[in-house]
Design an enzyme around this catalytic site. Structure first.
Site, PDB file in Angstrom:
ATOM      1  N   HIS A   1      -7.928   8.341  -6.883  1.00  0.00           N
ATOM      2  CA  HIS A   1      -8.863   7.825  -5.882  1.00  0.00           C
ATOM      3  C   HIS A   1     -10.206   8.539  -5.961  1.00  0.00           C
ATOM      4  CE1 HIS A   1     -10.174   7.359  -1.455  1.00  0.00           C
ATOM      5  NE2 HIS A   1     -10.585   6.318  -2.145  1.00  0.00           N
TER       6      HIS A   1
ATOM      7  N   HIS B   1      -6.749  11.903   0.887  1.00  0.00           N
ATOM      8  CA  HIS B   1      -6.493  10.741   1.750  1.00  0.00           C
ATOM      9  C   HIS B   1      -5.032  10.319   1.654  1.00  0.00           C
ATOM     10  CE1 HIS B   1     -10.655  10.724   0.131  1.00  0.00           C
ATOM     11  NE2 HIS B   1     -10.926  10.739   1.427  1.00  0.00           N
TER      12      HIS B   1
HETATM   13 FE1  FES Z   1      -6.578  11.176  -3.205  1.00  0.00          FE
HETATM   14 FE2  FES Z   1      -8.395   9.906  -1.802  1.00  0.00          FE
HETATM   15  S1  FES Z   1      -8.704  11.521  -3.200  1.00  0.00           S
HETATM   16  S2  FES Z   1      -6.265   9.587  -1.805  1.00  0.00           S
END
Ligand code: FES
Length: 172
Positions: free
Chosen positions: A102, A121
């Site tokens: 992500h 997140h």
């Molecule tokens: Fe891992 Fe957003 S950086 S879920």
């Protein structure tokens, strides 16, 4: 009068369009088949890099690695039973990037549910299922490193299944 004619033409076109859409939907329901675009794999080979030896590993205890270079931290795991993408005599040795797909937060391994967990997140990836995402914001599975194990039990990484976070391509 002219206006009424235009309304009638409009109704006919609407009904014709509905009929075509209905036939298409019915065909899909009858065959149960929908078209899916083929997704090209991102698998890329890297220069072979020695990560360790089978004798260094303990079941369900992660070992820190770097692959394909020092800017790409990862984890080497012996799962204790055959898993997707597993290498070695028991097909149970796997390795993954620990950079979350992500936004690149550094992830940690949870030995209880055997997932890699992101503190950013909260995305989670299944180490027993080829790094499949099971929760969270990421939009791709975790890159799994391709492993080869030689006769002496030395473990080599030689590729990655998906794009490693922060890289525009899987090319060194
Ligand atoms: Fe891992 Fe957003 S950086 S879920």
């Amino acid at each position: 009068m002219r206006c009424k004619k235009m309304v009638n033409v409009g109704r006919r076109q609407f009904l014709r369009g509905s009929a075509v859409a209905g036939v298409g939907a019915a065909a899909t329901m009858m065959t149960g088949v929908q078209a899916h675009a083929a997704t090209p794999g991102a698998q890329v080979d890297y220069p072979s890099t020695k990560l360790g030896n089978i004798s260094d590993l303990t079941v369900n205890e992660p070992v820190d690695i770097e692959f394909p270079d020092a800017d790409s931290p990862g984890v080497l795991l012996k799962m204790g039973e055959a898993v997707e993408g597993g290498a070695g005599p028991d097909s149970d040795i796997v390795a993954f990037s620990v950079l979350c797909p992500h936004k690149g937060w550094y992830m940690s391994y949870n030995s209880e549910d055997r997932t890699l967990n992101c503190p950013g997140h909260y995305s989670r990836f299944d180490a027993e299922a080829g790094g499949q995402q099971v929760w969270g914001h990421a939009t791709q599975n975790l890159p799994q490193f391709t492993l080869r194990i030689d006769d002496k039990g030395d473990i080599y990484a030689e590729g990655a299944s998906d794009l490693i976070f922060g890289r525009p391509s899987n090319v060194l």
